[in-house]
Scaffold this active site. Structure first.
Site, short mmCIF file in Angstrom:
data_model
loop_
_atom_site.label_atom_id
_atom_site.label_comp_id
_atom_site.label_asym_id
_atom_site.label_seq_id
_atom_site.Cartn_x
_atom_site.Cartn_y
_atom_site.Cartn_z
N HIS A 163 0.78 -1.24 0.00
CA HIS A 163 0.00 0.00 0.00
C HIS A 163 0.81 1.29 0.00
CE1 HIS A 163 -3.41 2.52 0.43
NE2 HIS A 163 -4.22 1.60 0.84
N TYR B 280 -14.56 5.75 9.46
CA TYR B 280 -13.61 6.25 8.45
C TYR B 280 -14.13 5.88 7.07
CZ TYR B 280 -8.98 6.73 6.14
OH TYR B 280 -7.93 7.09 5.34
N THR C 227 -5.00 10.82 -0.04
CA THR C 227 -6.32 10.55 0.52
C THR C 227 -6.66 11.53 1.64
OG1 THR C 227 -5.43 9.01 2.15
CG2 THR C 227 -6.11 8.09 0.03
#
Length: 705
Positions: free
Chosen positions: A403, A519, A532
């Site tokens: 990621h 979230y 993000t």
């Protein structure tokens, strides 16, 4: 606008890679004691295309976000004039990085606005006494500590291309010492309703060829940038490290190793590692040649070398142990050569011995498919690679993705190209093989050689046990919700994303009897080097609607009104997050500065320690429009998912895949007595049905798989 007209989501919530406050102290890179002021990635367009448009004017135009806040069908004159100007100044045939230097910088929000929105977000979750305490902490922070911290952030924002992204990459990802498996890496699924071949090697040969075609387009900047409304460019910098990239473990922090090129892939099968060349001379191997090479590996009867079978468990265990073992046992000799072959590969390939996919007759099939992609057996994935391509025995595929280098929409862009190219441009014979005749003169795949001593094998086993404990604790429930999709949701005159998010709040309250900090990932790619931001979906409006739904005394018109208010609030928060007015990345960066300066803030410490017990993300799809999904309704991938964030919470990703289809991926931990992924999935189904029923639209009978 009823829904945002572009992909926006990531799958990796804040705090998924564990990091500790003490890790931040005085570690804002070794930049001579200064806060990071570097200017970010350099792109070829910085020098190659200065004549395309007046960048300053275009950057000013792209800083306008008023269009985001206008209602669908009610475009203002200002926005119309703005759109015309953007079109006039934009290159009609932009290359991938053409707009990079014209993208505006992410603005630093005002402290007062961030604190106000934070308090508003936690009010539904706190009683009066708790909220008063939080209010006092926030007031003290705003008046005494924040002004000094804010000055440093503003200073950084003047010089850096993005004041958040470098710290986010380092402190949320690279400095995390926890295992990548489950905690960080996420997965992506294949088409689930269609199949073009049953031959494992053939499908892999076709898809690997398509991936290198994509890499070639990437290198030549022939991929068009993603554009909102067809005119507003999204930042493309994350695509730079898609291929030829590996996360290298370190004792204190990992680093991303990115090569300009790689001419091979690393392959794992039955405990053996191989190096497969992708080119013959300067020519990319054709799908049939690649199929032959992969079939040669499948037909190889040789056993694994001592310690080889579970070697990749190092990448699934703790980062410190892997860093130490790498330095001790893999820095010389054949081990170094073989490890470099893996770490310098374009990407990693696993030829799996299992078969997976969606079986309408087996409800558990999609969940088992997801579990295999998420962690496999903990040693048949190289979790450090930018992505793993997994080919199952029945020719179904999937990805497992590291990621730190990029967020899920970037991988989704690649995956859409690859699946569409495989399905519509690279053909198979009637027997299921790739087209053409193989070149039998090609040298066979190169077996990687290892010399792994017994003490290293013991460390491998130790890492494997750590990873296996994590993997075995994950409950993953994936399901195909076929009752309705965005077609019916739009009849309710609301955003499909808001609809699902409010349904998740209702489902969670029914599941646990309480609300929690929620979230939802959004993107900030309208800004240069943007990644993000967080949308805090558990709002006062959403909780008011949920409580009303639980109270039989409310009439349907009142419930409809409460739902619309909740949906409008969610859309507002989403737009604020996307336009640089979110709160969580700002608070995170203030915290980093506070640790650098040695200042203790009880307010920031409280904010950064709050757990996300419901972490959610919508999955991007149809970013590049290589085929018409209405014409080919069976060509739908099922999205993907990630592991649970909190030990007593849920991770939920979802893909609104069409007019009548939504896929959900729900994760939790078996070790928690508070959670049950399948139970929560059933609550989600019912919540979607119940909300749709409020608007008196025709809801068909539930059909599930």
């Amino acid at each position: 606008m009823e829904e945002t007209p572009y992909p926006h989501q990531e799958w990796h919530p804040q705090g998924r890679v564990s990091w500790q406050p003490h890790q931040l102290a005085g570690r804002c890179h070794d930049n001579n004691g200064l806060l990071l002021l570097q200017c970010g990635p350099f792109h070829g367009d910085d020098l190659l295309h200065p004549e395309i448009y007046p960048r300053g004017t275009l950057k000013l135009l792209l800083s306008y976000h008023g269009w985001m806040f206008e209602l669908h069908g009610q475009t203002s004159r200002t926005t119309k004039i703005w759109a015309i100007c953007v079109r006039l100044l934009s290159n009609r045939r932009p290359m991938l990085y053409s707009f990079q230097t014209s993208l505006p910088k992410l603005p630093v929000p005002k402290v007062a606005a961030t604190v106000h929105r934070y308090l508003e977000s936690v009010r539904p979750l706190l009683d009066d006494e708790q909220y008063y305490r939080m209010e006092m902490l926030a007031k003290d922070f705003q008046e005494k500590t924040a002004p000094r911290l804010q000055k440093y952030l503003v200073l950084k924002s003047w010089w850096a291309t993005n004041y958040v992204s470098d710290w986010w990459e380092e402190y949320i990802y690279l400095r995390g010492r926890s295992p990548l498996v489950v905690n960080s890496n996420y997965y992506v699924m294949d088409f689930v309703f269609t199949r073009h071949t049953n031959i494992q090697a053939a499908r892999l040969g076709s898809v690997v060829h398509a991936m290198i075609m994509y890499r070639r387009k990437l290198d030549r900047e022939e991929i068009k940038p993603v554009m909102a409304l067809g005119i507003v460019p999204m930042c493309s910098y994350q695509m730079e490290r898609m291929f030829n990239t590996t996360r290298i473990p370190g004792k204190d922090t990992d680093v991303l190793q990115h090569l300009l090129d790689s001419r091979h892939v690393a392959v794992y099968h039955k405990g053996r590692f191989y190096k497969v060349w992708l080119y013959q001379g300067s020519q990319l191997l054709k799908p049939r040649d690649l199929e032959m090479q992969f079939q040669r590996i499948l037909d190889d009867p040789s056993p694994p070398q001592p310690g080889e079978e579970k070697l990749a468990a190092f990448t699934a265990g703790g980062r410190v142990q892997w860093a130490e073992a790498r330095q001790t046992y893999f820095s010389t000799g054949k081990n170094k050569v073989s490890l470099e072959a893996i770490e310098k590969a374009a990407f990693f390939v696993t030829l799996d011995e299992e078969s997976h996919g969606l079986d309408p007759e087996n409800e558990a099939s999609l969940s088992l498919y997801g579990k295999s992609l998420l962690h496999g057996n903990c040693y048949n994935r190289w979790f450090d690679k930018s992505f793993n391509l997994i080919a199952f025995k029945n020719a179904k595929l999937g990805l497992n993705t590291e990621h730190s280098w990029a967020d899920a929409p970037i991988v989704g862009h690649l995956w859409e190209f690859v699946l569409a190219t495989d399905a519509f441009h690279l053909d198979y014979t009637d027997a299921g093989h790739c087209q053409g005749k193989p070149n039998h003169s090609l040298a066979p795949p190169q077996r990687l050689l290892w010399d792994i001593p017994e003490e290293c094998q013991e460390l491998i086993e130790s890492s494997y046990q750590v990873a296996k404990t994590l993997a075995d604790d994950v409950e993953l429930y994936c399901f195909h919700f076929a009752t309705f999709g965005k077609g019916l949701i739009k009849k309710c005159r609301t955003s499909p994303d808001a609809f699902v998010q409010i349904a998740l709040q209702l489902a969670h309250f029914r599941d646990k009897g309480k609300f929690c900090l929620t979230y939802e990932a959004s993107m900030t790619r309208m800004f240069r080097d943007g990644r993000t931001e967080t949308v805090r979906s558990c709002t006062a409006e959403a909780t008011a609607f949920v409580r009303a739904m639980m109270d039989s005394g409310y009439m349907k018109p009142d419930l409809q009104d409460l739902f619309r208010k909740a949906a409008e609030k969610h859309q507002l928060l989403y737009r604020l997050a996307m336009t640089g007015a979110g709160i969580d990345r700002h608070l995170f960066c203030l915290y980093v500065v506070s640790k650098y300066l040695g200042l203790h803030s009880p307010f920031l410490a409280q904010v950064l320690s709050e757990p996300w017990r419901l972490s959610t993300s919508q999955i991007a799809q149809f970013q590049i429009h290589m085929f018409d999904p209405e014409k080919y309704p069976s060509h739908i991938a099922a999205g993907g998912g990630f592991g649970p964030v909190a030990d007593d919470g849920y991770g939920v990703s979802y893909m609104i895949a069409g007019e009548n289809t939504i896929f959900f991926h729900i994760s939790s931990k078996f070790s928690s007595s508070e959670t049950n992924a399948q139970r929560f999935g059933n609550h989600i189904r019912q919540a979607l049905q119940d909300i749709a029923a409020l608007f008196e639209v025709s809801v068909p009978k539930i059909v599930e798989s």
